[in-house]
Scaffold this motif. Structure first.
Motif, PDB file in Angstrom:
ATOM      1  N   ASN A 292      55.127  -0.886 -27.015  1.00  0.00           N
ATOM      2  CA  ASN A 292      54.764  -0.085 -28.183  1.00  0.00           C
ATOM      3  C   ASN A 292      55.762   1.056 -28.408  1.00  0.00           C
ATOM      4  O   ASN A 292      56.724   0.894 -29.165  1.00  0.00           O
ATOM      5  N   VAL A 293      55.569   2.190 -27.757  1.00  0.00           N
ATOM      6  CA  VAL A 293      56.485   3.317 -27.968  1.00  0.00           C
ATOM      7  C   VAL A 293      57.920   2.946 -27.608  1.00  0.00           C
ATOM      8  O   VAL A 293      58.877   3.359 -28.275  1.00  0.00           O
ATOM      9  N   GLY A 294      58.065   2.136 -26.566  1.00  0.00           N
ATOM     10  CA  GLY A 294      59.401   1.789 -26.105  1.00  0.00           C
ATOM     11  C   GLY A 294      60.180   0.893 -27.046  1.00  0.00           C
ATOM     12  O   GLY A 294      61.409   0.793 -26.920  1.00  0.00           O
ATOM     13  N   SER A 295      59.504   0.259 -28.002  1.00  0.00           N
ATOM     14  CA  SER A 295      60.211  -0.679 -28.865  1.00  0.00           C
ATOM     15  C   SER A 295      59.953  -0.489 -30.359  1.00  0.00           C
ATOM     16  O   SER A 295      60.522  -1.203 -31.177  1.00  0.00           O
ATOM     17  N   ASN A 296      59.123   0.470 -30.713  1.00  0.00           N
ATOM     18  CA  ASN A 296      58.829   0.713 -32.128  1.00  0.00           C
ATOM     19  C   ASN A 296      58.792   2.208 -32.422  1.00  0.00           C
ATOM     20  O   ASN A 296      58.681   3.029 -31.515  1.00  0.00           O
ATOM     21  N   THR A 297      58.876   2.514 -33.715  1.00  0.00           N
ATOM     22  CA  THR A 297      58.877   3.927 -34.092  1.00  0.00           C
ATOM     23  C   THR A 297      57.465   4.502 -34.066  1.00  0.00           C
ATOM     24  O   THR A 297      56.484   3.799 -34.296  1.00  0.00           O
ATOM     25  N   VAL A 298      57.393   5.781 -33.762  1.00  0.00           N
ATOM     26  CA  VAL A 298      56.121   6.486 -33.612  1.00  0.00           C
ATOM     27  C   VAL A 298      55.861   7.354 -34.838  1.00  0.00           C
ATOM     28  O   VAL A 298      56.775   7.994 -35.375  1.00  0.00           O
ATOM     29  N   ASN A 299      54.625   7.351 -35.267  1.00  0.00           N
ATOM     30  CA  ASN A 299      54.181   8.224 -36.351  1.00  0.00           C
ATOM     31  C   ASN A 299      53.085   9.153 -35.834  1.00  0.00           C
ATOM     32  O   ASN A 299      52.345   8.793 -34.912  1.00  0.00           O
ATOM     33  N   TRP A 300      53.015  10.329 -36.421  1.00  0.00           N
ATOM     34  CA  TRP A 300      52.010  11.303 -36.033  1.00  0.00           C
ATOM     35  C   TRP A 300      51.169  11.675 -37.252  1.00  0.00           C
ATOM     36  O   TRP A 300      51.683  11.822 -38.355  1.00  0.00           O
ATOM     37  N   TYR A 301      49.877  11.880 -36.991  1.00  0.00           N
ATOM     38  CA  TYR A 301      48.939  12.251 -38.043  1.00  0.00           C
ATOM     39  C   TYR A 301      48.212  13.538 -37.665  1.00  0.00           C
ATOM     40  O   TYR A 301      47.892  13.756 -36.498  1.00  0.00           O
ATOM     41  N   GLN A 302      47.971  14.351 -38.668  1.00  0.00           N
ATOM     42  CA  GLN A 302      47.170  15.556 -38.517  1.00  0.00           C
ATOM     43  C   GLN A 302      45.854  15.346 -39.261  1.00  0.00           C
ATOM     44  O   GLN A 302      45.855  14.926 -40.416  1.00  0.00           O
ATOM     45  N   GLN A 303      44.736  15.620 -38.593  1.00  0.00           N
ATOM     46  CA  GLN A 303      43.443  15.505 -39.249  1.00  0.00           C
ATOM     47  C   GLN A 303      42.716  16.840 -39.168  1.00  0.00           C
ATOM     48  O   GLN A 303      42.181  17.213 -38.123  1.00  0.00           O
ATOM     49  N   LEU A 304      42.731  17.571 -40.266  1.00  0.00           N
ATOM     50  CA  LEU A 304      42.002  18.820 -40.349  1.00  0.00           C
ATOM     51  C   LEU A 304      40.508  18.514 -40.364  1.00  0.00           C
ATOM     52  O   LEU A 304      40.098  17.422 -40.772  1.00  0.00           O
ATOM     53  N   PRO A 305      39.678  19.454 -39.929  1.00  0.00           N
ATOM     54  CA  PRO A 305      38.230  19.201 -39.861  1.00  0.00           C
ATOM     55  C   PRO A 305      37.658  18.715 -41.195  1.00  0.00           C
ATOM     56  O   PRO A 305      37.895  19.316 -42.236  1.00  0.00           O
ATOM     57  N   GLY A 306      36.941  17.601 -41.147  1.00  0.00           N
ATOM     58  CA  GLY A 306      36.269  17.078 -42.328  1.00  0.00           C
ATOM     59  C   GLY A 306      37.171  16.438 -43.357  1.00  0.00           C
ATOM     60  O   GLY A 306      36.737  16.180 -44.486  1.00  0.00           O
ATOM     61  N   THR A 307      38.416  16.166 -42.992  1.00  0.00           N
ATOM     62  CA  THR A 307      39.334  15.563 -43.958  1.00  0.00           C
ATOM     63  C   THR A 307      39.934  14.278 -43.407  1.00  0.00           C
ATOM     64  O   THR A 307      39.819  13.977 -42.225  1.00  0.00           O
ATOM     65  N   ALA A 308      40.597  13.535 -44.297  1.00  0.00           N
ATOM     66  CA  ALA A 308      41.283  12.324 -43.888  1.00  0.00           C
ATOM     67  C   ALA A 308      42.572  12.669 -43.137  1.00  0.00           C
ATOM     68  O   ALA A 308      43.143  13.750 -43.338  1.00  0.00           O
ATOM     69  N   PRO A 309      43.042  11.780 -42.299  1.00  0.00           N
ATOM     70  CA  PRO A 309      44.330  12.010 -41.632  1.00  0.00           C
ATOM     71  C   PRO A 309      45.450  12.137 -42.656  1.00  0.00           C
ATOM     72  O   PRO A 309      45.394  11.582 -43.752  1.00  0.00           O
ATOM     73  N   ARG A 310      46.472  12.877 -42.252  1.00  0.00           N
ATOM     74  CA  ARG A 310      47.649  13.115 -43.087  1.00  0.00           C
ATOM     75  C   ARG A 310      48.876  12.756 -42.263  1.00  0.00           C
ATOM     76  O   ARG A 310      48.981  13.179 -41.107  1.00  0.00           O
ATOM     77  N   LEU A 311      49.787  11.985 -42.857  1.00  0.00           N
ATOM     78  CA  LEU A 311      51.024  11.645 -42.155  1.00  0.00           C
ATOM     79  C   LEU A 311      51.838  12.911 -41.950  1.00  0.00           C
ATOM     80  O   LEU A 311      52.228  13.571 -42.922  1.00  0.00           O
ATOM     81  N   LEU A 312      52.126  13.229 -40.693  1.00  0.00           N
ATOM     82  CA  LEU A 312      52.801  14.480 -40.348  1.00  0.00           C
ATOM     83  C   LEU A 312      54.259  14.259 -39.962  1.00  0.00           C
ATOM     84  O   LEU A 312      55.137  15.018 -40.363  1.00  0.00           O
TER      85      LEU A 312
ATOM     86  N   GLN B 141      50.050  28.533 -36.226  1.00  0.00           N
ATOM     87  CA  GLN B 141      49.225  29.256 -37.179  1.00  0.00           C
ATOM     88  C   GLN B 141      47.782  28.766 -37.067  1.00  0.00           C
ATOM     89  O   GLN B 141      47.523  27.628 -36.638  1.00  0.00           O
ATOM     90  N   SER B 142      46.860  29.601 -37.497  1.00  0.00           N
ATOM     91  CA  SER B 142      45.434  29.258 -37.385  1.00  0.00           C
ATOM     92  C   SER B 142      45.116  27.974 -38.155  1.00  0.00           C
ATOM     93  O   SER B 142      44.255  27.190 -37.737  1.00  0.00           O
ATOM     94  N   GLU B 143      45.823  27.753 -39.250  1.00  0.00           N
ATOM     95  CA  GLU B 143      45.550  26.552 -40.040  1.00  0.00           C
ATOM     96  C   GLU B 143      46.061  25.273 -39.401  1.00  0.00           C
ATOM     97  O   GLU B 143      45.874  24.185 -39.932  1.00  0.00           O
ATOM     98  N   ASP B 144      46.717  25.400 -38.251  1.00  0.00           N
ATOM     99  CA  ASP B 144      47.174  24.213 -37.526  1.00  0.00           C
ATOM    100  C   ASP B 144      46.065  23.630 -36.654  1.00  0.00           C
ATOM    101  O   ASP B 144      46.251  22.572 -36.048  1.00  0.00           O
TER     102      ASP B 144
END
Lengths: 120, 110
Positions: free
Chosen positions: B28-48, B80-83
Protein backbone atom coordinates in the motif's frame (compact mmCIF):
# COMPACT_ATOMS: atom_id res chain seq x y z
CA UNK A 1 -18.38 24.41 -8.33
CA UNK A 2 -18.94 20.69 -8.06
CA UNK A 3 -21.45 19.59 -5.45
CA UNK A 4 -22.67 16.15 -4.44
CA UNK A 5 -25.84 15.37 -2.51
CA UNK A 6 -26.86 12.01 -1.11
CA UNK A 7 -30.50 11.02 -0.80
CA UNK A 8 -32.36 8.00 0.45
CA UNK A 9 -34.22 6.60 3.42
CA UNK A 10 -32.69 7.15 6.83
CA UNK A 11 -34.06 3.92 8.25
CA UNK A 12 -33.89 0.40 6.90
CA UNK A 13 -34.78 -3.00 8.30
CA UNK A 14 -32.44 -5.94 8.79
CA UNK A 15 -32.23 -8.28 5.79
CA UNK A 16 -33.62 -5.59 3.48
CA UNK A 17 -31.87 -3.61 0.73
CA UNK A 18 -30.60 -0.07 1.13
CA UNK A 19 -30.84 2.25 -1.86
CA UNK A 20 -29.05 5.59 -1.96
CA UNK A 21 -28.60 8.09 -4.76
CA UNK A 22 -25.97 10.77 -5.22
CA UNK A 23 -26.90 13.75 -7.38
CA UNK A 24 -23.99 15.65 -8.90
CA UNK A 25 -24.27 19.33 -9.80
CA UNK A 26 -21.75 21.67 -11.35
CA UNK A 27 -20.06 18.89 -13.32
CA UNK A 28 -21.19 16.29 -15.83
CA UNK A 29 -20.54 12.72 -14.73
CA UNK A 30 -19.90 11.93 -18.40
CA UNK A 31 -16.93 14.31 -18.30
CA UNK A 32 -14.77 11.81 -16.49
CA UNK A 33 -13.59 10.88 -13.01
CA UNK A 34 -14.81 8.03 -10.87
CA UNK A 35 -17.67 8.37 -8.39
CA UNK A 36 -17.46 6.61 -5.09
CA UNK A 37 -19.29 5.61 -1.96
CA UNK A 38 -17.63 5.70 1.46
CA UNK A 39 -19.27 5.03 4.79
CA UNK A 40 -18.52 5.82 8.43
CA UNK A 41 -20.17 3.99 11.33
CA UNK A 42 -21.03 6.31 14.22
CA UNK A 43 -17.88 7.25 16.10
CA UNK A 44 -15.67 5.12 13.84
CA UNK A 45 -13.42 5.48 10.81
CA UNK A 46 -13.96 5.55 7.06
CA UNK A 47 -14.63 2.52 4.87
CA UNK A 48 -14.58 2.60 1.07
CA UNK A 49 -17.49 0.75 -0.48
CA UNK A 50 -16.81 1.10 -4.19
CA UNK A 51 -16.50 3.41 -7.19
CA UNK A 52 -17.90 3.70 -10.72
CA UNK A 53 -17.15 5.76 -13.82
CA UNK A 54 -19.50 7.20 -16.43
CA UNK A 55 -19.33 4.07 -18.58
CA UNK A 56 -20.18 1.77 -15.68
CA UNK A 57 -16.72 0.45 -14.88
CA UNK A 58 -16.82 -0.52 -11.22
CA UNK A 59 -14.42 -1.26 -8.39
CA UNK A 60 -15.68 -2.74 -5.12
CA UNK A 61 -14.39 -3.36 -1.63
CA UNK A 62 -13.97 -7.17 -1.61
CA UNK A 63 -15.47 -7.37 1.87
CA UNK A 64 -18.74 -5.90 0.59
CA UNK A 65 -18.71 -6.91 -3.05
CA UNK A 66 -21.23 -9.74 -2.74
CA UNK A 67 -23.83 -7.35 -1.32
CA UNK A 68 -23.16 -4.17 -3.31
CA UNK A 69 -24.42 -2.79 -6.59
CA UNK A 70 -23.28 0.61 -7.87
CA UNK A 71 -24.83 2.09 -11.00
CA UNK A 72 -24.70 5.37 -12.90
CA UNK A 73 -27.38 7.36 -14.72
CA UNK A 74 -25.65 9.96 -16.86
CA UNK A 75 -28.97 11.40 -18.08
CA UNK A 76 -29.83 12.40 -14.53
CA UNK A 77 -26.20 13.07 -13.53
CA UNK A 78 -26.61 10.63 -10.67
CA UNK A 79 -25.03 7.47 -9.38
CA UNK A 80 -26.53 5.02 -6.94
CA UNK A 81 -25.69 2.46 -4.29
CA UNK A 82 -27.63 -0.66 -3.38
CA UNK A 83 -26.57 -2.71 -0.38
CA UNK A 84 -28.53 -5.87 0.38
CA UNK A 85 -28.86 -8.26 3.32
CA UNK A 86 -28.57 -5.41 5.78
CA UNK A 87 -27.51 -5.90 9.38
CA UNK A 88 -27.01 -3.50 12.26
CA UNK A 89 -23.33 -3.34 11.28
CA UNK A 90 -24.36 -1.43 8.16
CA UNK A 91 -25.59 1.48 10.27
CA UNK A 92 -23.41 4.37 9.17
CA UNK A 93 -23.09 7.78 7.64
CA UNK A 94 -22.91 7.17 3.89
CA UNK A 95 -20.94 9.62 1.76
CA UNK A 96 -20.66 9.93 -1.99
CA UNK A 97 -17.50 11.48 -3.40
CA UNK A 98 -15.66 12.25 -6.63
CA UNK A 99 -12.51 10.25 -7.22
CA UNK A 100 -9.82 10.32 -9.87
CA UNK A 101 -9.61 6.58 -10.47
CA UNK A 102 -11.28 3.35 -9.51
CA UNK A 103 -8.12 2.23 -7.77
CA UNK A 104 -7.24 5.42 -5.99
CA UNK A 105 -7.84 6.86 -2.54
CA UNK A 106 -8.07 10.41 -3.96
CA UNK A 107 -11.52 11.92 -3.39
CA UNK A 108 -11.61 15.68 -3.83
CA UNK A 109 -15.29 16.48 -3.40
CA UNK A 110 -17.67 14.90 -0.91
CA UNK A 111 -21.37 15.06 -0.21
CA UNK A 112 -22.54 16.03 3.25
CA UNK A 113 -23.42 12.42 4.03
CA UNK A 114 -26.66 10.69 4.88
CA UNK A 115 -27.18 8.67 8.05
CA UNK A 116 -28.66 5.23 7.56
CA UNK A 117 -29.85 3.30 10.59
CA UNK A 118 -30.58 -0.41 10.27
CA UNK A 119 -33.12 -1.43 12.85
CA UNK A 120 -36.32 -3.39 13.07
CA UNK B 1 -8.18 -3.05 12.57
CA UNK B 2 -6.90 -1.08 9.57
CA UNK B 3 -3.85 -2.11 7.55
CA UNK B 4 -2.73 1.49 7.95
CA UNK B 5 -1.66 2.37 11.48
CA UNK B 6 -2.18 5.86 12.83
CA UNK B 7 -1.87 7.07 16.42
CA UNK B 8 -5.41 7.43 17.80
CA UNK B 9 -4.64 10.86 19.19
CA UNK B 10 -2.28 13.80 18.89
CA UNK B 11 -2.15 17.14 20.64
CA UNK B 12 -0.33 20.43 20.71
CA UNK B 13 -0.61 24.01 21.83
CA UNK B 14 -1.33 26.92 19.51
CA UNK B 15 1.66 27.74 17.36
CA UNK B 16 3.31 24.36 17.81
CA UNK B 17 4.18 21.84 15.12
CA UNK B 18 2.47 18.45 15.24
CA UNK B 19 3.04 15.36 13.13
CA UNK B 20 0.75 12.41 12.56
CA UNK B 21 2.18 9.18 11.22
CA UNK B 22 0.66 6.57 8.93
CA UNK B 23 2.41 3.22 8.80
CA UNK B 24 1.63 0.67 6.12
CA UNK B 25 3.34 -1.98 4.05
CA UNK B 26 4.91 -2.61 0.67
CA UNK B 27 1.52 -3.35 -0.91
CA UNK B 28 0.00 0.00 0.00
CA UNK B 29 2.09 2.96 1.21
CA UNK B 30 5.22 1.41 -0.23
CA UNK B 31 3.85 1.26 -3.76
CA UNK B 32 1.10 3.88 -4.06
CA UNK B 33 0.56 7.53 -3.31
CA UNK B 34 -0.91 8.58 0.02
CA UNK B 35 -3.74 11.04 0.54
CA UNK B 36 -4.75 12.74 3.76
CA UNK B 37 -8.19 13.88 4.86
CA UNK B 38 -9.30 16.31 7.53
CA UNK B 39 -12.70 15.78 9.14
CA UNK B 40 -13.91 18.65 11.27
CA UNK B 41 -16.57 17.75 13.87
CA UNK B 42 -19.93 17.02 12.25
CA UNK B 43 -18.69 17.52 8.70
CA UNK B 44 -17.66 15.42 5.73
CA UNK B 45 -13.98 14.62 5.17
CA UNK B 46 -11.98 17.13 3.15
CA UNK B 47 -9.01 16.27 0.95
CA UNK B 48 -6.05 17.89 2.72
CA UNK B 49 -2.98 16.42 1.04
CA UNK B 50 -2.86 14.37 -2.17
CA UNK B 51 -0.13 12.40 -3.93
CA UNK B 52 1.95 12.28 -0.74
CA UNK B 53 2.75 15.98 -0.48
CA UNK B 54 0.51 18.13 -2.68
CA UNK B 55 -1.98 20.62 -1.29
CA UNK B 56 -5.31 21.25 -3.02
CA UNK B 57 -6.20 24.84 -3.67
CA UNK B 58 -7.35 26.52 -0.48
CA UNK B 59 -5.38 24.37 1.95
CA UNK B 60 -2.96 26.51 3.98
CA UNK B 61 0.74 25.80 3.57
CA UNK B 62 0.86 25.06 7.30
CA UNK B 63 -0.15 21.56 6.24
CA UNK B 64 2.45 19.34 4.61
CA UNK B 65 2.82 15.68 3.78
CA UNK B 66 5.73 13.34 3.24
CA UNK B 67 6.36 9.70 2.52
CA UNK B 68 9.35 7.45 3.00
CA UNK B 69 9.25 3.73 2.31
CA UNK B 70 6.17 2.25 3.92
CA UNK B 71 5.38 5.24 6.14
CA UNK B 72 3.82 8.61 5.55
CA UNK B 73 3.42 11.66 7.75
CA UNK B 74 1.23 14.70 7.99
CA UNK B 75 2.73 17.78 9.60
CA UNK B 76 0.82 20.79 10.83
CA UNK B 77 2.85 23.84 11.76
CA UNK B 78 1.62 26.97 13.50
CA UNK B 79 -1.17 24.96 15.11
CA UNK B 80 -4.50 26.76 15.37
CA UNK B 81 -7.64 25.96 17.34
CA UNK B 82 -9.55 25.39 14.11
CA UNK B 83 -7.21 22.51 13.28
CA UNK B 84 -8.97 20.37 15.90
CA UNK B 85 -10.28 17.51 13.82
CA UNK B 86 -9.87 13.87 12.90
CA UNK B 87 -7.18 13.16 10.32
CA UNK B 88 -7.12 10.09 8.08
CA UNK B 89 -4.50 8.74 5.72
CA UNK B 90 -5.67 6.72 2.72
CA UNK B 91 -4.05 4.64 0.00
CA UNK B 92 -4.81 1.90 -2.52
CA UNK B 93 -3.67 -1.57 -1.46
CA UNK B 94 -2.40 -3.70 -4.35
CA UNK B 95 -2.75 -7.00 -2.49
CA UNK B 96 -6.23 -6.46 -1.09
CA UNK B 97 -7.45 -4.50 -4.15
CA UNK B 98 -9.15 -1.97 -1.93
CA UNK B 99 -8.92 1.63 -0.85
CA UNK B 100 -7.75 1.55 2.75
CA UNK B 101 -8.10 4.31 5.30
CA UNK B 102 -6.08 4.60 8.47
CA UNK B 103 -7.99 4.38 11.71
CA UNK B 104 -7.86 8.13 12.14
CA UNK B 105 -6.04 10.44 14.53
CA UNK B 106 -7.93 12.89 16.69
CA UNK B 107 -6.01 16.14 17.01
CA UNK B 108 -6.61 18.23 20.10
CA UNK B 109 -5.36 21.80 20.36
CA UNK B 110 -4.69 22.41 24.05
Amino acid sequence: QVQLQESGPGLAKPSETLSLTCTVSGYSISGGYFWGWIRQPPGKGLEWIGSINHSGRTYFNPSLKSRVTISVDTSKNQFSLKLNSLTAADTALYYCARGNSGSSSWFDTWGQGTLVTVSS
Amino acid sequence: QSVLTQPPSASGTPGQRVTISCSGSSSNVGSNTVNWYQQLPGTAPRLLIYTNNQRPSGVPDRFSGSKSGTSASLAISGLQSEDEADYYCAVWDDSLNVVVFGGGSKLTVL
